[in-house]
Motif scaffolding. Structure first.
Motif, short mmCIF file in Angstrom:
data_model
loop_
_atom_site.label_atom_id
_atom_site.label_comp_id
_atom_site.label_asym_id
_atom_site.label_seq_id
_atom_site.Cartn_x
_atom_site.Cartn_y
_atom_site.Cartn_z
N ASP A 1 0.72 -0.89 -0.26
CA ASP A 1 0.19 -0.16 0.50
C ASP A 1 1.13 0.52 0.24
OD1 ASP A 1 -1.94 -1.65 0.38
OD2 ASP A 1 -1.72 -1.07 2.58
N ASP B 1 2.08 3.23 2.00
CA ASP B 1 1.82 3.61 3.34
C ASP B 1 2.03 5.61 3.68
OD1 ASP B 1 1.20 0.89 4.08
OD2 ASP B 1 3.52 0.57 5.15
N LYS C 1 -1.50 5.87 4.54
CA LYS C 1 -1.72 6.29 5.34
C LYS C 1 -1.60 7.01 6.11
CE LYS C 1 -0.07 2.88 7.72
NZ LYS C 1 0.98 1.71 8.06
N TRP C 2 -0.22 7.19 7.54
CA TRP C 2 -0.05 8.27 8.28
C TRP C 2 -0.92 9.20 7.72
CZ3 TRP C 2 1.45 6.53 12.33
CH2 TRP C 2 2.30 5.19 12.36
N GLN D 1 -4.09 10.26 6.41
CA GLN D 1 -4.97 9.77 6.49
C GLN D 1 -5.15 9.41 8.23
OE1 GLN D 1 -5.89 6.08 4.64
NE2 GLN D 1 -7.87 7.55 3.97
N TYR D 2 -3.97 8.91 8.62
CA TYR D 2 -4.25 8.92 10.40
C TYR D 2 -4.50 10.12 10.46
CZ TYR D 2 -2.45 3.71 10.78
OH TYR D 2 -2.66 2.49 10.51
N GLU E 1 -3.87 1.82 -6.08
CA GLU E 1 -3.05 2.70 -4.99
C GLU E 1 -1.98 2.60 -6.30
OE1 GLU E 1 -2.39 2.08 -1.14
OE2 GLU E 1 -4.61 2.59 -1.69
N PRO F 1 -6.92 0.65 12.64
CA PRO F 1 -8.08 0.88 11.16
C PRO F 1 -8.96 0.36 11.53
CG PRO F 1 -6.19 1.18 9.95
CD PRO F 1 -5.53 0.59 11.43
N VAL G 1 -11.02 3.80 7.36
CA VAL G 1 -8.76 4.16 6.95
C VAL G 1 -8.42 2.68 5.94
CG1 VAL G 1 -7.07 4.81 7.44
CG2 VAL G 1 -8.96 5.98 8.49
N ARG H 1 -6.34 0.92 2.86
CA ARG H 1 -5.38 0.90 1.68
C ARG H 1 -4.79 -0.65 1.59
NH1 ARG H 1 -4.87 5.67 1.95
NH2 ARG H 1 -5.12 5.20 0.05
#
Length: 425
Positions: free
Chosen positions: A142, A144, A147-148, A150-151, A191, A245, A314, A316
């Protein structure tokens, strides 16, 4: 090991691929099995749980050598803060180990290793002085860094700043690795396109290698006893319950969707099935909410579920939990994030819901009409059989790692060949 194991190959993984009982381990383990068909695999990995250290014995079936290092999460988190001083992504010092670096150097020289497969971006830091990124295929899985980011949208104050910083710094590292690697892979076309958008100069460097599922193991042909005593409609979620998630997903579902569902479908119960439930997950336990913790086999819960949900806000890439439920012939209701890149169509192979009201409506319709759920489940099974074979997706690795091949990425989902080895970052 195969009878003619072929050339040596270094395989670096951030988490030991045994037991293959969660998303990243399923992918990394199946990659290992594929690699072992044509290579003598030298596996270097970390284990963040003491009980996983014994996995080295099981992995010997596919590896010429296994090197596992214990990674203790709390000390690793403290060590990762060095990134604030060095300016790098915190994920890099989190997985940095002098012992791992020494092993890589020693085994590369001893076994005369010329090719490498890397699972998870931070493990690429071990290749610089030895095999070299130009001789490696990187499976990012993914994005990544996204992802962070999104966090950060779900946090406030210092943590939001820290997550945004991690997203920015990790993206810079991912970009540099993708530009120099033999090939860089992601789990879905969505992705891949996201990464191309975030790092446009990598457009020709990246490609798609989708996830698969063992459709023989996860099959409605198997017969299991009901794992619960009480009858009535059941909604099931499966996954590792110490993963944020997943925690966020089940807490959101229990507070935003389940109250609506209780009114519309009296007697409905929600099962949260997965290892290491966090305190927030355990706190959800109620007469109609069952938190199982680790179970020896998730298939009985899937087989007897009235519906399966993946309400991840969240997410990915393609979720293995969704593929497993589809393979079991279950009707699945997924969030928009979990539906991204998923083969099939809404309303035929799965249902997608954008908010709590839509989740409630989809589930009410499924639970009120079992025949509809059965039809969607049957279509889901056919989609898995047609689109999610591990061997079909992972076969591309043989060509990408071929010493005599050109390393070109497959036409599907790719925009040309990877960047030349040693391209400037």
């Amino acid at each position: 090991m195969p009878t003619d194991p072929g050339p040596p190959l270094l395989y670096l993984v951030h988490r030991i691929p045994w037991p293959p009982n969660k998303g990243d381990k399923l992918r990394s383990f199946n990659i290992l099995r594929q690699l072992a068909e044509r290579h003598r695999v030298y596996l270097g990995c970390f284990a963040d749980r003491a009980e996983d250290m014994a996995g080295a014995e099981h992995l010997g079936e596919w590896c010429a050598e296994v090197h596992v290092e214990r990674l203790r999460p709390l000390p690793a988190r403290l060590a990762s803060l060095r990134g604030l001083l060095t300016g790098e992504a915190l994920s890099l010092p989190y997985y940095r180990s002098a012992a791992m670096r020494r092993w890589v150097g020693e085994v590369v020289e001893r076994a005369d290793i010329r090719r490498a497969m890397v699972f998870s971006g931070p493990m690429a830091q071990y290749l610089e002085a030895r095999v070299g990124l130009g001789n490696a295929v990187i499976d990012f899985c993914d994005v990544d860094s996204a992802k962070w980011t999104q966090y950060a949208e779900h946090r406030r104050g210092p943590m939001a700043w820290l997550y945004r910083r991690e997203g920015e710094r990790l993206l810079a590292f991912e970009r540099a690795v993708a530009l120099r690697a033999r090939a860089a892979l992601f789990v879905t076309a969505a992705e891949t396109e996201l990464f191309r958008k975030l790092a446009p100069d990598t457009s020709a460097c990246v490609g798609v290698m989708q996830n698969g599922v063992d459709a023989g193991y996860f099959s409605p042909a198997h017969v299991f006893p009901e794992p619960w005593e009480q009858g009535g409609p059941t909604v099931v979620f499966t996954g590792a319950m110490d993963y944020w998630p997943n925690i966020d997903a089940v807490c959101w579902f229990a507070t935003e969707v389940l109250p609506r569902l209780r009114v519309l479908v009296p007697g409905v119960r929600f099962y949260v099935v997965g290892m290491n439930p966090a305190p927030a997950v355990r706190a959800l336990a109620a007469p109609d909410v069952v938190v199982t913790g680790a179970v020896p086999d998730v298939r009985p819960y899937l087989a007897h579920a009235s519906a399966v949900v993946a309400p991840l806000r969240v997410a990915r890439g393609i979720q293995n939990k969704v593929l497993e439920a589809m393979a079991m012939g279950r009707a699945v209701v997924v969030s928009a994030a979990a539906a991204s890149g998923l083969a099939g169509e809404h309303g035929r192979d799965w249902l997608a819901a954008g908010d709590a009201r839509a989740f409630g409506e989809c589930l009410t319709a499924l639970l009120a009409a079992p025949a509809t759920g059965a039809a969607i489940g049957a279509a889901a099974r056919r989609t898995v059989e047609g689109h999610y074979s591990w061997s079909a997706h992972l076969g591309m690795l043989d060509r990408l790692l071929d010493a005599d091949g050109d390393g070109a990425l497959p036409a599907a989902g790719a925009a040309g060949a990877p960047c030349p080895a040693g391209a400037p970052a």
